[in-house]
Design a protein around this motif. Structure first.
Motif, PDB file in Angstrom:
ATOM      1  N   SER A 112       0.656  -1.364  -0.040  1.00  0.00           N
ATOM      2  CA  SER A 112       0.142   0.068  -0.092  1.00  0.00           C
ATOM      3  C   SER A 112       0.893   1.310   0.157  1.00  0.00           C
ATOM      4  CB  SER A 112      -0.951  -0.056   1.259  1.00  0.00           C
ATOM      5  OG  SER A 112      -0.087  -0.165   2.394  1.00  0.00           O
ATOM      6  N   SER A 113       2.258   1.172  -0.469  1.00  0.00           N
ATOM      7  CA  SER A 113       2.984   2.320  -0.339  1.00  0.00           C
ATOM      8  C   SER A 113       3.181   3.453  -1.498  1.00  0.00           C
ATOM      9  CB  SER A 113       4.730   1.621  -0.385  1.00  0.00           C
ATOM     10  OG  SER A 113       4.622   1.419  -1.685  1.00  0.00           O
ATOM     11  N   LEU A 114       3.190   4.421  -1.312  1.00  0.00           N
ATOM     12  CA  LEU A 114       3.186   5.508  -2.175  1.00  0.00           C
ATOM     13  C   LEU A 114       3.978   5.090  -3.436  1.00  0.00           C
ATOM     14  CD1 LEU A 114       3.000   8.821   0.039  1.00  0.00           C
ATOM     15  CD2 LEU A 114       1.115   7.920  -1.747  1.00  0.00           C
ATOM     16  N   GLY A 115       5.133   4.393  -3.121  1.00  0.00           N
ATOM     17  CA  GLY A 115       5.990   4.173  -4.206  1.00  0.00           C
ATOM     18  C   GLY A 115       5.631   3.181  -5.120  1.00  0.00           C
ATOM     19  N   ASN A 116       4.754   2.411  -4.718  1.00  0.00           N
ATOM     20  CA  ASN A 116       4.003   1.387  -5.679  1.00  0.00           C
ATOM     21  C   ASN A 116       2.924   2.119  -6.291  1.00  0.00           C
ATOM     22  OD1 ASN A 116       5.481  -0.850  -4.910  1.00  0.00           O
ATOM     23  ND2 ASN A 116       4.047  -2.012  -3.757  1.00  0.00           N
ATOM     24  N   GLU A 117       2.173   2.919  -5.755  1.00  0.00           N
ATOM     25  CA  GLU A 117       1.153   3.741  -6.378  1.00  0.00           C
ATOM     26  C   GLU A 117       1.584   4.636  -7.525  1.00  0.00           C
ATOM     27  OE1 GLU A 117      -1.938   7.123  -4.963  1.00  0.00           O
ATOM     28  OE2 GLU A 117      -1.799   5.518  -3.526  1.00  0.00           O
ATOM     29  N   LYS A 118       2.714   5.315  -7.145  1.00  0.00           N
ATOM     30  CA  LYS A 118       3.251   6.058  -8.156  1.00  0.00           C
ATOM     31  C   LYS A 118       3.818   5.361  -9.263  1.00  0.00           C
ATOM     32  CE  LYS A 118       4.606  10.396  -9.455  1.00  0.00           C
ATOM     33  NZ  LYS A 118       3.411  11.361  -9.920  1.00  0.00           N
ATOM     34  N   ALA A 119       4.442   4.446  -9.249  1.00  0.00           N
ATOM     35  CA  ALA A 119       5.155   3.329 -10.200  1.00  0.00           C
ATOM     36  C   ALA A 119       3.948   3.006 -11.246  1.00  0.00           C
ATOM     37  CB  ALA A 119       5.723   2.376  -9.635  1.00  0.00           C
ATOM     38  N   LYS A 120       2.708   2.511 -10.654  1.00  0.00           N
ATOM     39  CA  LYS A 120       1.561   2.136 -11.530  1.00  0.00           C
ATOM     40  C   LYS A 120       0.904   3.391 -12.021  1.00  0.00           C
ATOM     41  CE  LYS A 120      -3.166   0.004 -10.717  1.00  0.00           C
ATOM     42  NZ  LYS A 120      -4.176   1.334 -11.331  1.00  0.00           N
ATOM     43  N   GLU A 121       1.048   4.502 -11.457  1.00  0.00           N
ATOM     44  CA  GLU A 121       0.634   5.756 -12.356  1.00  0.00           C
ATOM     45  C   GLU A 121       1.427   5.971 -13.530  1.00  0.00           C
ATOM     46  OE1 GLU A 121       0.946  10.584 -11.410  1.00  0.00           O
ATOM     47  OE2 GLU A 121      -0.010   9.288  -9.636  1.00  0.00           O
ATOM     48  N   LEU A 122       2.810   5.949 -13.042  1.00  0.00           N
ATOM     49  CA  LEU A 122       3.692   6.331 -14.278  1.00  0.00           C
ATOM     50  C   LEU A 122       3.702   5.121 -15.267  1.00  0.00           C
ATOM     51  CD1 LEU A 122       6.698   7.085 -12.315  1.00  0.00           C
ATOM     52  CD2 LEU A 122       5.520   8.598 -13.589  1.00  0.00           C
ATOM     53  N   TYR A 123       3.458   3.859 -15.115  1.00  0.00           N
ATOM     54  CA  TYR A 123       3.228   2.832 -16.097  1.00  0.00           C
ATOM     55  C   TYR A 123       1.970   3.119 -17.163  1.00  0.00           C
ATOM     56  CZ  TYR A 123       2.233  -1.616 -18.226  1.00  0.00           C
ATOM     57  OH  TYR A 123       2.061  -2.536 -19.233  1.00  0.00           O
ATOM     58  N   GLU A 124       0.899   3.527 -16.385  1.00  0.00           N
ATOM     59  CA  GLU A 124      -0.327   3.557 -16.866  1.00  0.00           C
ATOM     60  C   GLU A 124      -0.375   4.922 -17.789  1.00  0.00           C
ATOM     61  OE1 GLU A 124      -3.180   3.719 -13.922  1.00  0.00           O
ATOM     62  OE2 GLU A 124      -3.428   1.363 -13.864  1.00  0.00           O
ATOM     63  N   ASP A 125       0.442   6.027 -17.362  1.00  0.00           N
ATOM     64  CA  ASP A 125       0.641   7.121 -18.306  1.00  0.00           C
ATOM     65  C   ASP A 125       1.497   7.044 -19.504  1.00  0.00           C
ATOM     66  OD1 ASP A 125      -1.082   8.395 -16.527  1.00  0.00           O
ATOM     67  OD2 ASP A 125       0.120   9.505 -15.479  1.00  0.00           O
ATOM     68  N   GLY A 126       2.095   5.606 -19.398  1.00  0.00           N
ATOM     69  CA  GLY A 126       3.286   5.462 -20.598  1.00  0.00           C
ATOM     70  C   GLY A 126       4.588   5.990 -20.252  1.00  0.00           C
ATOM     71  N   ALA A 127       4.788   6.626 -19.145  1.00  0.00           N
ATOM     72  CA  ALA A 127       6.113   7.261 -18.826  1.00  0.00           C
ATOM     73  C   ALA A 127       7.341   6.325 -18.828  1.00  0.00           C
ATOM     74  CB  ALA A 127       5.989   7.975 -17.523  1.00  0.00           C
ATOM     75  N   ILE A 128       6.921   5.083 -18.242  1.00  0.00           N
ATOM     76  CA  ILE A 128       7.882   3.912 -18.217  1.00  0.00           C
ATOM     77  C   ILE A 128       8.342   3.162 -19.426  1.00  0.00           C
ATOM     78  CG2 ILE A 128       8.492   1.936 -17.097  1.00  0.00           C
ATOM     79  CD1 ILE A 128       6.944   2.810 -14.439  1.00  0.00           C
ATOM     80  N   GLY A 129       7.101   3.070 -20.242  1.00  0.00           N
ATOM     81  CA  GLY A 129       7.215   2.354 -21.507  1.00  0.00           C
ATOM     82  C   GLY A 129       7.114   0.741 -21.111  1.00  0.00           C
ATOM     83  N   ASP A 130       7.116   0.185 -22.134  1.00  0.00           N
ATOM     84  CA  ASP A 130       6.829  -1.360 -21.998  1.00  0.00           C
ATOM     85  C   ASP A 130       8.061  -2.169 -21.019  1.00  0.00           C
ATOM     86  OD1 ASP A 130       4.852  -1.485 -23.861  1.00  0.00           O
ATOM     87  OD2 ASP A 130       6.352  -1.857 -25.725  1.00  0.00           O
ATOM     88  N   ILE A 131       7.509  -2.688 -20.036  1.00  0.00           N
ATOM     89  CA  ILE A 131       8.238  -3.457 -19.017  1.00  0.00           C
ATOM     90  C   ILE A 131       8.589  -4.770 -19.585  1.00  0.00           C
ATOM     91  CG2 ILE A 131       8.242  -4.410 -16.828  1.00  0.00           C
ATOM     92  CD1 ILE A 131       6.313  -2.072 -15.864  1.00  0.00           C
ATOM     93  N   VAL A 132       9.914  -4.899 -19.760  1.00  0.00           N
ATOM     94  CA  VAL A 132      10.631  -6.137 -20.286  1.00  0.00           C
ATOM     95  C   VAL A 132      11.270  -6.857 -19.176  1.00  0.00           C
ATOM     96  CG1 VAL A 132      10.836  -5.288 -22.455  1.00  0.00           C
ATOM     97  CG2 VAL A 132      12.622  -4.925 -21.102  1.00  0.00           C
ATOM     98  N   MET A 133      11.785  -6.274 -17.868  1.00  0.00           N
ATOM     99  CA  MET A 133      12.352  -6.711 -16.787  1.00  0.00           C
ATOM    100  C   MET A 133      12.002  -6.024 -15.543  1.00  0.00           C
ATOM    101  SD  MET A 133      16.531  -7.517 -16.355  1.00  0.00           S
ATOM    102  CE  MET A 133      16.889  -5.974 -15.923  1.00  0.00           C
TER     103      MET A 133
END
Length: 245
Positions: A177-198
């Motif tokens: 339930s950490s903010l770190g996980n929440e922020k990572a999910k937000e960045l992934y859904e916004d396309g900021a991270i790109g495709d996750i391969v690893m």
């Protein structure tokens, strides 16, 4: 809004906030590799200055203190009692939170107090279910450390006690339930991270003692430690400081 309704609403909101404060989440800025602290803001629109939630800590060890310090960052939270089976931890509770707080070795004395709204349970794992069920039946809201139970079947009694009492029962999930996980999910859904391969994950503990190697107090003995109560439902063994601490 009536005081009772305001109090109930505040407890509900506070339970969400305390979970968020249980860690110190941050992200590393790619350009500078500097930690960027994350914050979550809450608006307590129905929180009055006279509203106060009294909490008690059952299990005043390292994690219990962390949990309590996090809870106390929420406005309106006050710790009024602490329980532990080692007297040195009760002395430490008074050092941290004032000489006027009630301390005891018997968690049942905590649950019998009418001035306590919620309890934080940070005991050894094999005591989680027993104390959680007793606390709910006593009309207390509960925050219990993970794991909730040691056996799947034990969880059903907690679920029933929670439903019967109508009280909040939250099990600590730390990083889930950490903010770190929440922020990572937000960045992934916004396309900021790109495709996750690893995914590359690590969890380090930097201390002089190393992981799970805690120092044993020099005054630890059968006089200062209630070892038989500590064992509870666990197999009976002779007094062992290493097992307790």
């Amino acid at each position: 809004m009536t005081k009772n309704n305001s109090r109930r609403s505040f407890i509900k909101r506070a339970s969400i906030t305390s979970a968020a404060l249980s860690t110190t989440p941050f992200l590393l800025a790619a350009s500078k590799n500097d930690p960027q602290l994350l914050h979550r803001n809450y608006s307590f629109k129905d929180f009055g200055i006279n509203d106060q939630i009294n909490i008690a800590l059952i299990g005043t060890g390292i994690q219990g203190i962390y949990d309590t310090q996090a809870a106390l960052q929420v406005d309106g939270i006050k710790i009024v009692a602490a329980c532990d089976l080692y007297t040195g931890r009760l002395d430490r509770a008074k050092e941290l939170w004032g000489q006027d707080i009630f301390v005891t070795r018997d968690y049942r004395e905590i649950l019998n107090r009418k001035d306590i709204d919620a309890v934080l349970i940070a005991t050894p794992d094999h005591w989680h279910q027993t104390i959680t069920v007793a606390a709910l039946k006593a009309g207390k809201h509960v925050y219990c450390e993970k794991p909730m139970v040691q056996n799947f079947n034990e969880g059903q009694e907690i679920i029933k006690a929670q439903k019967d009492s109508g009280k909040i029962c939250q099990i600590g999930s730390q990083g889930m339930s950490s903010l770190g996980n929440e922020k990572a999910k937000e960045l992934y859904e916004d396309g900021a991270i790109g495709d996750i391969v690893m995914l590359d994950m690590y969890n380090d503990r930097y201390s002089a003692e190393g992981a799970w190697q805690y120092p044993i107090p020099t005054d630890a003995s059968l006089k200062t430690v209630d070892f038989d109560t500590f064992l509870g439902s666990a197999p009976k063994v002779p007094f062992d400081n290493n097992r307790f601490f």
